[in-house]
Scaffold this motif. Structure first.
Motif, PDB file in Angstrom:
ATOM      1  N   MET A 162     -42.996 135.320  52.967  1.00  0.00           N
ATOM      2  CA  MET A 162     -43.448 134.634  52.183  1.00  0.00           C
ATOM      3  C   MET A 162     -42.726 133.370  52.457  1.00  0.00           C
ATOM      4  SD  MET A 162     -42.312 133.779  48.198  1.00  0.00           S
ATOM      5  CE  MET A 162     -40.710 134.577  48.744  1.00  0.00           C
ATOM      6  N   TYR A 163     -41.333 133.433  52.759  1.00  0.00           N
ATOM      7  CA  TYR A 163     -40.695 132.147  53.002  1.00  0.00           C
ATOM      8  C   TYR A 163     -41.175 131.259  54.197  1.00  0.00           C
ATOM      9  CZ  TYR A 163     -37.012 129.059  54.692  1.00  0.00           C
ATOM     10  OH  TYR A 163     -36.198 127.953  55.133  1.00  0.00           O
ATOM     11  N   LEU A 164     -41.518 132.012  55.258  1.00  0.00           N
ATOM     12  CA  LEU A 164     -41.999 131.310  56.319  1.00  0.00           C
ATOM     13  C   LEU A 164     -43.510 130.757  56.081  1.00  0.00           C
ATOM     14  CD1 LEU A 164     -40.923 133.896  59.220  1.00  0.00           C
ATOM     15  CD2 LEU A 164     -40.004 131.688  58.664  1.00  0.00           C
ATOM     16  N   LYS A 165     -44.190 131.358  55.412  1.00  0.00           N
ATOM     17  CA  LYS A 165     -45.376 130.971  54.925  1.00  0.00           C
ATOM     18  C   LYS A 165     -45.637 129.666  54.231  1.00  0.00           C
ATOM     19  CE  LYS A 165     -48.105 135.353  55.340  1.00  0.00           C
ATOM     20  NZ  LYS A 165     -48.902 136.273  54.546  1.00  0.00           N
ATOM     21  N   GLN A 166     -44.612 129.688  53.541  1.00  0.00           N
ATOM     22  CA  GLN A 166     -44.404 128.714  52.529  1.00  0.00           C
ATOM     23  C   GLN A 166     -43.868 127.319  52.937  1.00  0.00           C
ATOM     24  OE1 GLN A 166     -42.012 129.856  49.049  1.00  0.00           O
ATOM     25  NE2 GLN A 166     -43.585 130.646  47.900  1.00  0.00           N
ATOM     26  N   SER A 167     -42.980 127.492  54.369  1.00  0.00           N
ATOM     27  CA  SER A 167     -42.399 126.515  55.060  1.00  0.00           C
ATOM     28  C   SER A 167     -43.019 125.944  55.896  1.00  0.00           C
ATOM     29  CB  SER A 167     -41.128 127.169  55.595  1.00  0.00           C
ATOM     30  OG  SER A 167     -40.138 127.700  54.643  1.00  0.00           O
TER      31      SER A 167
END
Length: 67
Positions: A61-66
């Motif tokens: 989720m963090y990588l998708k948001q970043s």
């Protein structure tokens, strides 16, 4: 030694090193280099001195948001 000590002692220097050397590593364009620590323990995502601390279960989720 805690995570914040590790960031102070090692990760800030690593991020700076990779920022300075990224052309030598084959990056064609200058990119922002950001430090990231992935933890196995489920906690809230934190940031300390511009280095994010992310639990493994939230990494995708963090990588998708970043991006």
């Amino acid at each position: 030694m805690g995570i914040k000590d590790e960031i102070d002692n090692k990760h800030i220097d690593r991020v700076t090193y990779f920022q300075e050397k990224q052309k030598e590593f084959g990056f064609k364009n200058h990119r922002k280099v950001k430090g990231l620590i992935v933890m196995l323990i489920k906690e809230d995502i934190e940031s300390y001195k511009d280095i994010d601390i992310v639990p493994l279960c939230d990494l995708e989720m963090y990588l998708k948001q970043s991006s």
